[in-house]
Write an enzyme that holds these catalytic residues in place. Sequence first.
Site, short mmCIF file in Angstrom:
data_model
loop_
_atom_site.label_atom_id
_atom_site.label_comp_id
_atom_site.label_asym_id
_atom_site.label_seq_id
_atom_site.Cartn_x
_atom_site.Cartn_y
_atom_site.Cartn_z
CB SER A 146 -0.95 -0.04 1.20
OG SER A 146 -1.89 0.99 1.16
CG HIS A 171 -4.37 -1.60 -2.06
ND1 HIS A 171 -4.92 -2.30 -1.02
CD2 HIS A 171 -3.74 -0.53 -1.47
CE1 HIS A 171 -4.64 -1.71 0.13
NE2 HIS A 171 -3.94 -0.64 -0.12
#
Length: 204
Positions: free
Chosen positions: A101, A126
Amino acid sequence: MPIGVPKVPFRNPGEEDAVWVDVYNRLHRERLLFLGQEVDSEISNQIVGLMVYLSIEDDTRDLYLFINSPGGWVIPGIAIYDTMQFVLPDVHTICMGLAASMGSFILVGGEITKRLAFPHARVMIHQPASSFYEAQARDFILEAEELLKLRETLTKVYVQRTGNPLWVISEDMERDVFMSATEAQAHGIVDLVAIENENTGNSI
């Protein structure tokens, strides 16, 4: 009983006697920084402050940021990324363990050609997420608009710094995409993968 931060001896230039400082303090003096937790405002401010201070102290010596992070808050992560682009020294990023992330966003923000992953490291990218269920309808809409802007910002950075086309990054950010070190290298997130020495087990 928790183990405290180890202390190591350090001698300032020109002084005869060494003083005991915690190991991270000692490593910071060698321009080695560590992100080993979730990204939040506290750790972001610490890393930003260290990078700015070390840049003022000597803007000719590179900085090294070691990353083992599951991700965290977007804005504190962007603060670290922007500071990496702002300071004069090149910032090497090194992924050890996991850069997921916002951890991967900070990893890709290192100086191009100076981003490295350890051979068994994992990388995950993501799109930014939020807890919509806690918001009222009006706040929900405003937060959704802000998330779209943040997603656009992150996507542009990944495109710029990986060399991948927009459609590839956009598809990747639709879901959790985990990569090995070599896959992250092929994806342009890192430039180098450390090689393990077969004889000694040490990485070179």
